[in-house]
Design an enzyme around this catalytic site. Structure first.
Site, PDB file in Angstrom:
ATOM      1  N   GLY A  19       0.830  -1.207   0.000  1.00  8.04           N
ATOM      2  CA  GLY A  19       0.000   0.000   0.000  1.00  8.04           C
ATOM      3  C   GLY A  19       0.859   1.250   0.000  1.00  8.04           C
ATOM      4  O   GLY A  19       1.882   1.323   0.687  1.00  8.04           O
ATOM      5  N   ASP A  21       0.278   3.998   1.340  1.00  6.72           N
ATOM      6  CA  ASP A  21       0.329   4.614   2.662  1.00  6.72           C
ATOM      7  C   ASP A  21       1.475   4.037   3.492  1.00  6.72           C
ATOM      8  O   ASP A  21       2.174   4.766   4.196  1.00  6.72           O
ATOM      9  CB  ASP A  21      -1.005   4.465   3.390  1.00  6.72           C
ATOM     10  CG  ASP A  21      -1.454   3.013   3.543  1.00  6.72           C
ATOM     11  OD1 ASP A  21      -1.069   2.156   2.709  1.00  6.72           O
ATOM     12  OD2 ASP A  21      -2.213   2.731   4.485  1.00  6.72           O
ATOM     13  N   ARG A  22       1.694   2.730   3.386  1.00  9.97           N
ATOM     14  CA  ARG A  22       2.782   2.092   4.131  1.00  9.97           C
ATOM     15  C   ARG A  22       4.137   2.524   3.588  1.00  9.97           C
ATOM     16  O   ARG A  22       5.075   2.777   4.352  1.00  9.97           O
ATOM     17  CB  ARG A  22       2.625   0.576   4.103  1.00  9.97           C
ATOM     18  CG  ARG A  22       1.378   0.122   4.866  1.00  9.97           C
ATOM     19  CD  ARG A  22       1.123  -1.343   4.724  1.00  9.97           C
ATOM     20  NE  ARG A  22       2.099  -2.097   5.508  1.00  9.97           N
ATOM     21  CZ  ARG A  22       2.268  -3.414   5.387  1.00  9.97           C
ATOM     22  NH1 ARG A  22       1.551  -4.096   4.508  1.00  9.97           N
ATOM     23  NH2 ARG A  22       3.152  -4.033   6.129  1.00  9.97           N
ATOM     24  N   ASP A  41       1.583   2.572  12.251  1.00 14.14           N
ATOM     25  CA  ASP A  41       0.546   3.385  11.616  1.00 14.14           C
ATOM     26  C   ASP A  41      -0.805   2.803  11.996  1.00 14.14           C
ATOM     27  O   ASP A  41      -1.140   1.687  11.612  1.00 14.14           O
ATOM     28  CB  ASP A  41       0.733   3.381  10.102  1.00 14.14           C
ATOM     29  CG  ASP A  41      -0.130   4.417   9.396  1.00 14.14           C
ATOM     30  OD1 ASP A  41      -1.071   4.952  10.015  1.00 14.14           O
ATOM     31  OD2 ASP A  41       0.133   4.675   8.212  1.00 14.14           O
ATOM     32  N   THR A  44      -7.303   2.240   9.596  1.00 11.71           N
ATOM     33  CA  THR A  44      -8.202   1.114   9.378  1.00 11.71           C
ATOM     34  C   THR A  44      -7.519  -0.169   9.808  1.00 11.71           C
ATOM     35  O   THR A  44      -8.130  -1.051  10.401  1.00 11.71           O
ATOM     36  CB  THR A  44      -8.610   1.034   7.895  1.00 11.71           C
ATOM     37  OG1 THR A  44      -9.232   2.273   7.539  1.00 11.71           O
ATOM     38  CG2 THR A  44      -9.574  -0.109   7.655  1.00 11.71           C
ATOM     39  N   THR A  99     -21.121  -2.716  30.309  1.00 12.08           N
ATOM     40  CA  THR A  99     -20.586  -3.031  28.983  1.00 12.08           C
ATOM     41  C   THR A  99     -19.762  -1.867  28.450  1.00 12.08           C
ATOM     42  O   THR A  99     -18.686  -2.063  27.884  1.00 12.08           O
ATOM     43  CB  THR A  99     -21.737  -3.369  28.011  1.00 12.08           C
ATOM     44  OG1 THR A  99     -22.439  -4.500  28.527  1.00 12.08           O
ATOM     45  CG2 THR A  99     -21.227  -3.667  26.624  1.00 12.08           C
TER      46      THR A  99
END
Length: 173
Positions: A19, A21-22, A41, A44, A99
């Site tokens: 990717g 982004d990476r 990073d 998502t 919860t």
């Protein structure tokens, strides 16, 4: 931005699947440190990547991000779960008894442990003194929880894009 434009700088079996982004974050870490580094990073996905001493991307680990994990829990259980949040400050007392509190505590305990474990895993291959840097909006709620006081660089990808321009054109960005 493509890995193909950086021959020898992407040391993976499938550089075309990396990717952008990476790649940008890895190049940004090299530009920031000028040396080998670990990039965390959190978006998502939670990506923990290794940058070599000569600025090459050398692989990494991908794990579902916090929001993605939370949505999977909500969607797969069908429960009307509250919005995910991580409260800041102070050491919690007692066991969670709702919860909502159980979910918040889970994030406070699990995320820093997972990140720390992944950084340690990468350092086993590359050296214990390897600097690490955090980036991505997903890590912001957890910044006070990381034990090493890891630096956070919200502009790491932009630094990487500038480094990509420099490497591929010779122009300093």
């Amino acid at each position: 931005m493509t890995a193909a434009a950086l021959p020898g700088r992407v040391r993976t079996r499938n550089p075309e699947r990396l990717g952008t982004d990476r790649l940008a974050a890895a190049l940004g870490a090299y530009r920031r440190f000028g040396s080998q580094a670990v990039v965390v990073d959190m978006g998502t996905a939670l990506c923990v990547d290794l940058v070599t001493a000569d600025g090459a991307y050398a692989g990494g680990i991908v794990y579902p991000g916090v929001d993605l994990s939370y949505r999977a829990l909500r969607d797969r259980t069908g429960l009307p779960l509250p919005a995910f949040s991580v409260p800041g400050g102070g050491r919690p007392t007692g066991m969670p008894d709702t919860t909502e509190e159980a979910l918040r505590r889970g994030g406070r305990v699990v995320v820093p442990s997972v990140v720390g474990g992944l950084i340690s895993h990468v350092r086993e291959f590359a050296g214990a003194d390897l600097p690490a840097v955090l980036t991505g909006g997903g890590c912001v709620p957890f910044l006070d929880l990381f034990p090493e006081g890891l630096p956070y660089d919200p502009h790491l990808n932009l630094r990487g894009i500038a480094e990509y321009v420099r490497l591929t054109t010779g122009v300093c960005a």
